[in-house]
Structure formats: structure tokens, C-alpha cells
Scaffold this motif. Structure first.
Motif, PDB file in Angstrom:
ATOM      1  N   GLY A  49      42.867  73.169  19.433  1.00 45.19           N
ATOM      2  CA  GLY A  49      44.085  73.162  18.645  1.00 45.19           C
ATOM      3  C   GLY A  49      43.840  72.483  17.321  1.00 45.19           C
ATOM      4  O   GLY A  49      42.853  72.768  16.638  1.00 45.19           O
ATOM      5  N   SER A  50      44.710  71.553  16.940  1.00 44.81           N
ATOM      6  CA  SER A  50      44.545  70.873  15.656  1.00 44.81           C
ATOM      7  C   SER A  50      43.730  69.591  15.779  1.00 44.81           C
ATOM      8  O   SER A  50      43.600  68.847  14.810  1.00 44.81           O
ATOM      9  N   SER A  51      43.175  69.311  16.957  1.00 44.62           N
ATOM     10  CA  SER A  51      42.326  68.134  17.150  1.00 44.62           C
ATOM     11  C   SER A  51      40.857  68.525  17.042  1.00 44.62           C
ATOM     12  O   SER A  51      40.479  69.640  17.375  1.00 44.62           O
ATOM     13  N   PHE A  52      40.041  67.581  16.570  1.00 44.15           N
ATOM     14  CA  PHE A  52      38.605  67.815  16.596  1.00 44.15           C
ATOM     15  C   PHE A  52      37.873  66.489  16.711  1.00 44.15           C
ATOM     16  O   PHE A  52      38.433  65.417  16.455  1.00 44.15           O
ATOM     17  N   CYS A  53      36.633  66.580  17.137  1.00 39.54           N
ATOM     18  CA  CYS A  53      35.803  65.397  17.351  1.00 39.54           C
ATOM     19  C   CYS A  53      34.408  65.682  16.810  1.00 39.54           C
ATOM     20  O   CYS A  53      33.830  66.727  17.097  1.00 39.54           O
ATOM     21  N   ILE A  54      33.880  64.740  16.033  1.00 41.27           N
ATOM     22  CA  ILE A  54      32.513  64.843  15.507  1.00 41.27           C
ATOM     23  C   ILE A  54      31.758  63.601  15.951  1.00 41.27           C
ATOM     24  O   ILE A  54      32.225  62.480  15.758  1.00 41.27           O
ATOM     25  N   SER A  55      30.584  63.813  16.546  1.00 42.50           N
ATOM     26  CA  SER A  55      29.786  62.682  17.004  1.00 42.50           C
ATOM     27  C   SER A  55      28.316  62.953  16.772  1.00 42.50           C
ATOM     28  O   SER A  55      27.909  64.073  16.435  1.00 42.50           O
ATOM     29  N   SER A  56      27.506  61.936  16.978  1.00 41.58           N
ATOM     30  CA  SER A  56      26.056  62.088  16.853  1.00 41.58           C
ATOM     31  C   SER A  56      25.497  62.743  18.107  1.00 41.58           C
ATOM     32  O   SER A  56      26.211  63.007  19.073  1.00 41.58           O
ATOM     33  N   ALA A  57      24.193  62.975  18.114  1.00 40.10           N
ATOM     34  CA  ALA A  57      23.556  63.720  19.200  1.00 40.10           C
ATOM     35  C   ALA A  57      23.608  62.989  20.536  1.00 40.10           C
ATOM     36  O   ALA A  57      23.501  63.619  21.588  1.00 40.10           O
ATOM     37  N   ASN A  58      23.772  61.673  20.527  1.00 37.36           N
ATOM     38  CA  ASN A  58      23.853  60.942  21.796  1.00 37.36           C
ATOM     39  C   ASN A  58      25.296  60.695  22.229  1.00 37.36           C
ATOM     40  O   ASN A  58      25.542  60.012  23.225  1.00 37.36           O
ATOM     41  N   GLY A  59      26.261  61.228  21.460  1.00 31.33           N
ATOM     42  CA  GLY A  59      27.668  61.082  21.795  1.00 31.33           C
ATOM     43  C   GLY A  59      28.374  59.964  21.066  1.00 31.33           C
ATOM     44  O   GLY A  59      29.608  59.854  21.135  1.00 31.33           O
ATOM     45  N   ASP A  60      27.628  59.112  20.381  1.00 29.96           N
ATOM     46  CA  ASP A  60      28.252  58.005  19.657  1.00 29.96           C
ATOM     47  C   ASP A  60      28.983  58.499  18.414  1.00 29.96           C
ATOM     48  O   ASP A  60      28.608  59.511  17.800  1.00 29.96           O
TER      49      ASP A  60
END
Length: 718
Positions: free
Chosen positions: A23-34
Motif C-alpha cells: 500500500g502506501s507503506s514501504f521499508c528500506i534496509s541494508s542487506a543484513n536487515g538493519d
């Protein structure tokens, strides 16, 4: 995509970054999840970063990344190992992080012990929430200083913040953890060859007080709300099988991404529209959403109608210099919760787009042919007429017959077509064009809008109005071919500048004019030849700018890169003029390019020649998933199928020219009017089952709007 000026380009996300979207949410993280605040990372909801740091350590050390797999657009699995303090290379502890995105995140952390002895460890998460709005993060210009408070409540950490009258908050819940204001800490003992697991959640609060609905962890074998939403989407869209499994995978990935990019109109929750793309454009965009929903018509026609209705509700009514709103104009973008002045125009809605308004009318004309109720379409006609009034009164301010743009303030977009970077429109020698600028493809959109309105007027029995817009279209086509054509070059100018000089760069824009029939028949072969020349065609697609132009840069945003959606439009246009082999070549190149990114085409990739690099070179800050890139494979296959409907005329047309390498195509559950149909294509043979009553299958090309207008005119003369 949305435009940017020299000082507003997005920064890099960091190597191996992972983007989730729902939807209108998003998440950006590094390759290890941090998640690190020094990068444009975070969990974003309502255009606000509700989580700016999410750092996991085991015994004080970050995880060494091993793998990151996006299982669905909203769910990813990260695997990492715990570095040993004794110097040995291999660690017995492997950590998995299963993250699911919604209005916040839910994360299951599992520590696996591969040794024969129990291992005691300290698992800690450091949490921060800066509540920066999207533009502050994207442009690395965090300006506001929030008054923050942190408090613990049992197994929860509550972070609240205030800035002026704005209140934000987030609740982090960590069952079984030692919760302090600084961190969430666990001290598990992991059994030999055993595992330890816990689940955390992060949700925003409403107005900085009560938390939103918490994440509900489904029972074993049960689906989460995101999974149910995806299942509902899958149930309503076509099911396809293709002989070429790679292309089938790409199409299925497109379906998944399109489903994840659906957002609700906050004023009409039952109305679904298409967001432009992740990470920075999870909002309604006029141009992007119109094109994406047009390309997705065979998958879900309701997306197009929802997009048109939502844009109609926000159609311009006044003249506002800062937001560039004008009566009848269709917006460029609308943001949900931007509370700083960094947004374009300084407001939640910005109207600095020259092409969204004619595209709005053109899409309405196409949607009217796909079986929506007559009264529903009729209710939108006043909005179409106001859009056409804008074209006449504001789009063509100097009355020369062409629609041009010039920003109304120094904070608006410099360029306001789809190539809206600050340096996107230039002459062959590299000089930038000065506004007002009349883009070639915008004239094609206007031409299509005129023909669409003419046909809809004929259909409603208004012959005088139909004649007016038919004549406008004919006049525009004649003027365009006279004033944009470069006879000594064999192609069309990309634009006319403020002095009505032909901006003589060889660019991909003219290829879009083919789809709408604006190109004279005698000039089309030269255009096709130029588009497929080594200077324009990289081997992966048609470049935005020819390699022999002064501004060419294969690693630029609009001056030599390859945009999948642009190529899909060009391929459809080539087919309209009978250039089948050329369209097949573009389609095959793009679908092959998708194989290098797990079936997902990005917003764009670099324009390096395929002879020099045997796989597409990524553009560092390309959006992915992105709406019109996600719908590109759908559009490519639709075009090669020759798949067009006109329910009012009682027909479905197909004239398949799928390359042999694609194999046979079998589609079930395809929406058509108020029914579902099954399509089988083998070679050049197509069969259709389940057509609604009154509809007939035709082998051939569906009449274009220009054909319908001409037929209606001849009937009137008779």
C-alpha cells in the motif's frame, strides 16, 4: 517518475539494500536487515519515517549478511551470521530475520545454533524514530528538531515526538525482552543444534497517542492480513501459463508488484488507485498512475477507473502559483502527510505536470470502451471537458495550437513532461532548451484526448461537439508534422523551445507519438529506422537519447538511459504502424533484461550497449518496484497479442504476433465487461471462450478512435 531538480535528487540506498512495499507503506534496509539513519533507510507510513534506526546486534556485533530474499513484495527473509570473537572464521550462530510490512513492521528473529554445545548470547535492538517526512529523508535534508520522549510500558517502548502542532508516535512491542529507553535486549541460551525465536512489532500511533491496530500474529497455517489482501488480488486477476517460463515468471512478478502498489483513496476507501513506485513515490501521481492503470487494463480495469475518479475529485479549481494548480488541471502528485516545506509547491498536492491533463481525457476515452456503465462514464464527462478547457486556456497560453509548459515559481519542476529532470530536454549539441517548451509526445496525448472526446460526443449524439474536436485533432496533426519534423535528419524534434525553434535532439519521445497515430504515414518508416539504429537501441531497449547527441550519458536519468515503460509505449506504436519485427525486438530485449533482476523490471537502467555489457547495468537510484515498470511486461504481451476490447461495439479484437520463442499462451479468469474469459494463443491463432452475451471475437485490429470518428462522420454525411 516524479521529477527532480538539480538539488532534489535521491541519494543512494547503500549496497545490497532491500525495499519492501505494501500500500502506501514501504521499508528500506541494508542487506543484513538493519536500518541506518545515515542512509535513506527506514520504515515509512503516510510519507513519514516512523522508524529511522533498527540495528540488531548479537554480543555487541552486527550481523554479517549472508542472504536477503524478498518472498513477497511486503515480506523479506534476511540471513546473517554472528562474527566470532576468537578469530575463527566460521560461526555456529546463524540469525534469520523474517520481516513483514504493513502499517509498520512485524519481525520474527530466530537464532540457530549449529554447534554441539549450548550458546549463551545477548541479542539487542537499538531503536530510533525521527519522524522525518519523506522529502527530508530522500534529499538528506533533515530540518526539524522534534521534542522527543521515550517511556517503557511493560514489554513496549513508546516513542513520542512533537514539532509545533504536529504530534507523532510509535510503539515497539517486544515480548520477553528487557525493555529500556535505549534498547530492547534478550539473553537467550540456545540449545545445541537448537534455535531460539522471538517476534517484535513496530506500529505508528494515531495523532501521537493511541497506537494503530497492532500486528496480529496469525496462528500456524493462517494468513496475515497482507497475505489475505494478496490472495484477494490474485483471485480477481488473470491466471496465465506461457511456454517460455522466464517470461511467465516476469509476468507473475508484475502481477505481484502491481498488487502491492495498490493504495486506497483516503476519502473513498473502496476506491483503489495505483501508487507510482517505491521507495519515494508511494502516492498517487497523475502521469504515472494514469499510464500504469492504462497498461494494466487487461489485468484489472477497475484500477484505471479508480485512478480517473480520484484524479477527477482533485482536479484543479483555482490558480495557485506555488502549487501550480489551475482550473481543470490534473495533479502531478499528492502526498499524504508531508509537514515540511520541502514538498513540491510546498503543499500536499502539486500540479506541475503538462501531460497528466490530456492523458486523463485519453484514458477516459479508452476506459469507456472496456465495459463500464454508461452513466458512470457520463458522470466524468464534465471533468473531461474542464481538462480540455485547461488545454485551450492554460496549456496553450500563446494560442499557437501546441501545449507547452513553464514553471510558475522557482521551486516547481523545471521540466514538466515525463522526462522531468532539470537537464532532460536539450538540443543535439547538448544545450538545454529554454521554456516555454512544447514537447512532441504531449502533442500526441492532446491529439488522443481530442479524438477521444470527439468519439464520445458522437456516441452521445452531440454531432457539433464531435465535429469541433475532430477538427481540432486534424489541425493539430497537420501543424505537428509541419513544425516538428526535421527533414534533413529524418526524425522529429523532441520539442519546440520558447522561440519556437526545433529542439533537434534525437530522443525517444517521438516514439510515443506513434501509439497515438500523430505521425504521418510517410514519415513513420524513418522514425522506426531511427529508433532501432545503433545510436538509439542499446540491445536492451531504446535509449532516451541517442548516443551521438551532445548531452548523451548512458548513466544519466533521462539522457541516454533505457526506461521500460517508454519502450512498451514505443513498441505498441510500432505495431500500430505495422513494424512487427521492430516491436518484437524491443519486447524480447526488455523481457530478457528482466531475467537479470529476478523477473522485475526497474524504473530504468543504464543505456550502455549490450555489446559492451552482456547484462543490463543498473541505474543506482532506480525505483523498484515501480508502477509503470511493473506494468511494462503486461503491456508488451498485450500489444503483441493485439488484445483490445470495445464492449459498446460488442467486440474483442486480437491479432497475435508473439515471437515463436515465447511459446503458447493460455490465460484464464481474464476480466471482460461483466464476465471472465479464457484465451489461448498458439502462433498466430487465437481462440476465446466465455465472452459475455452480445460480444463477438474478431481476428484483426480494433478500430482506433480516429477510425471511429471518421466512420461516424461518414454516417453523418450519408
Amino acid at each position: 517518475m516524479t521529477g527532480w531538480n538539480a538539488d532534489t535528487a535521491a541519494g543512494p540506498l547503500g549496497a545490497g539494500s532491500v525495499t519492501l512495499v505494501e500500500g502506501s507503506s514501504f521499508c528500506i534496509s541494508s542487506a543484513n536487515g538493519d536500518i541506518h539513519p545515515e542512509y535513506p533507510h527506514g520504515v515509512f507510513h503516510g510519507d513519514t519515517r516512523i522508524l529511522s534506526r533498527w540495528n540488531l546486534t548479537v554480543d555487541g556485533e552486527p550481523l554479517e549478511p549472508l542472504a536477503a530474499k524478498t518472498k513477497e513484495p511486503y515480506r523479506a527473509l534476511f540471513a546473517g551470521r554472528v562474527l566470532r570473537s576468537d578469530g575463527y572464521a566460521d560461526s555456529p550462530l546463524i540469525v534469520e530475520r523474517l520481516r513483514e510490512l504493513g502499517a509498520g513492521i512485524q519481525e520474527q528473529i530466530t537464532v540457530r545454533n549449529y554447534s554441539s554445545a549450548p550458546v549463551e548470547c545477548v541479542v539487542s535492538l537499538r531503536v530510533e524514530a525521527d519522524f522525518a517526512d519523506l522529502f527530508e529523508v530522500k534529499e538528506a535534508r533533515i530540518q526539524r528538531q522534534w521534542e522527543e520522549s521515550r517511556e517503557t510500558d511493560g514489554e513496549s517502548l513508546i516513542i513520542r515526538a512533537a514539532w509545533q502542532e504536529v504530534r507523532k508516535g510509535v510503539v515497539v512491542t517486544a515480548a520477553g525482552a528487557d525493555v529500556t529507553a535505549e534498547a530492547l535486549t534478550y539473553r537467550p541460551v540456545v540449545a545445541p543444534h537448537g534455535q531460539w525465536s522471538t517476534t517484535l512489532s513496530v506500529v505508528p500511533t494515531v495523532d501521537g497517542t493511541a497506537p494503530m491496530a497492532p500486528f496480529i500474529r496469525p496462528d500456524e497455517g493462517q494468513m496475515s492480513p497482507r497475505d489475505r489482501r494478496r490472495q484477494e488480488w490474485v483471485a480477481k486477476i488473470p491466471v496465465l501459463q506461457m511456454g517460455n517460463r522466464s517470461i511467465e515468471r516476469t509476468l507473475r512478478r508484475s502481477y505481484d508488484d502491481l498488487g502491492a502498489l495498490r493504495i486506497e483513496d483516503p476519502d473513498h476507501p473502496d476506491r483503489i488507485v495505483v501508487a507510482a513506485g517505491a521507495p519515494w513515490f508511494m502516492a498517487l501521481f497523475g502521469r504515472d498512475s494514469l499510464w500504469a492503470s492504462l497498461m494494466a487494463l487487461p489485468v484489472d480495469p477497475s484500477l484505471a477507473f479508480g485512478t480517473i475518479q480520484t484524479l477527477a475529485d482533485r482536479q484543479g479549481t483555482v490558480v495557485d502559483v506555488m502549487s501550480e494548480e489551475e482550473p481543470g488541471k490534473i495533479l502531478h502528485e499528492v502526498r499524504l502527510d508531508v509537514s515540511t516545506g520541502l514538498a513540491l509547491g510546498g503543499k500536499s498536492a502539486y500540479y506541475g505536470s503538462v501531460d497528466a491533463t490530456p492523458l486523463f481525457v485519453a484514458l477516459l476515452g479508452e476506459v469507456s470502451r472496456w465495459g463500464f456503465a454508461t452513466d458512470t462514464v457520463a458522470a466524468l464527462m464534465p471533468h473531461a471537458d474542464r481538462a480540455l478547457d485547461w488545454i485551450r486556456d492554460y496549456g496553450d497560453k500563446d494560442g499557437d495550437g501546441f501545449v507547452e509548459y513553464e514553471r510558475l515559481n522557482d521551486r516547481g519542476l523545471i521540466n514538466q513532461g515525463w522526462k522531468d529532470s532539470w537537464d532532460g530536454i536539450n538540443f543535439a549539441d547538448g544545450r538545454m532548451a529554454e521554456p516555454p517548451i512544447a514537447l512532441c509526445e504531449v502533442q500526441a496525448y492532446v491529439y488522443s484526448a481530442y479524438l477521444a472526446r470527439s468519439w464520445m460526443a458522437y456516441d452521445a449524439g452531440d454531432v457539433d461537439l464531435a465535429t469541433e474536436f475532430r477538427d481540432r485533432a486534424a489541425r493539430l496533426k497537420r501543424q505537428f508534422n509541419e513544425q516538428f519534423w526535421l527533414p534533413d535528419r529524418g526524425y522529429y524534434a523532441v520539442a519546440l523551445d520558447r522561440d519556437k525553434r526545433k529542439v533537434d535532439a534525437c530522443a525517444s519521445n517521438m516514439g510515443q507519438c506513434l501509439l497515438f497515430g500523430l505521425i504521418d504515414e510517410d514519415k513513420a518508416p524513418l522514425v522506426a529506422e531511427r529508433l532501432m539504429s545503433p545510436e538509439m537501441f542499446s540491445g536492451w531497449g531504446v535509449r532516451t537519447l541517442a548516443s551521438d547527441m551532445g548531452a548523451y550519458n548512458p548513466a544519466s536519468y533521462h539522457n541516454g538511459s533505457v526506461w521500460p515503460h517508454d519502450n512498451a509505449i514505443i513498441a505498441a506504436g510500432l505495431l500500430r504502424y505495422g513494424f512487427v519485427a521492430e516491436a518484437q525486438r524491443i519486447s524480447t530485449a526488455l523481457l530478457e533484461a528482466a531475467e537479470y533482476s529476478e523477473g522485475r523490471l526497474p524504473e530504468l537502467f543504464c543505456g550502455f550497449s549490450r555489446e559492451h555489457f552482456d547484462e543490463p547495468v543498473p541505474y543506482p537510484t532506480a525505483c523498484s518496484p515501480q508502477a509503470w515498470a511493473a506494468t511494462t511486461p503486461i503491456q508488451l504481451v498485450k500489444s503483441l497479442m493485439g488484445y483490445y476490447a470495445d464492449v459498446a461495439l460488442g467486440g474483442l479484437w486480437m491479432d497475435p504476433v508473439l515471437p515463436e520463442s515465447y511459446g503458447d499462451l493460455h490465460i484464464t479468469n481474464a476480466p471482460m465487461a461483466d464476465g471472465r474469459i479464457t484465451i489461448d494463443i498458439s502462433g498466430s491463432t487465437a481462440t476465446v471462450q466465455g465472452l459475455p452475451e452480445g460480444m463477438v471475437f474478431h481476428r484483426g485490429t480494433r478500430p482506433w478512435a480516429s477510425d471511429l470518428v471518421q466512420q461516424a462522420r461518414m454516417r453523418g454525411k450519408a
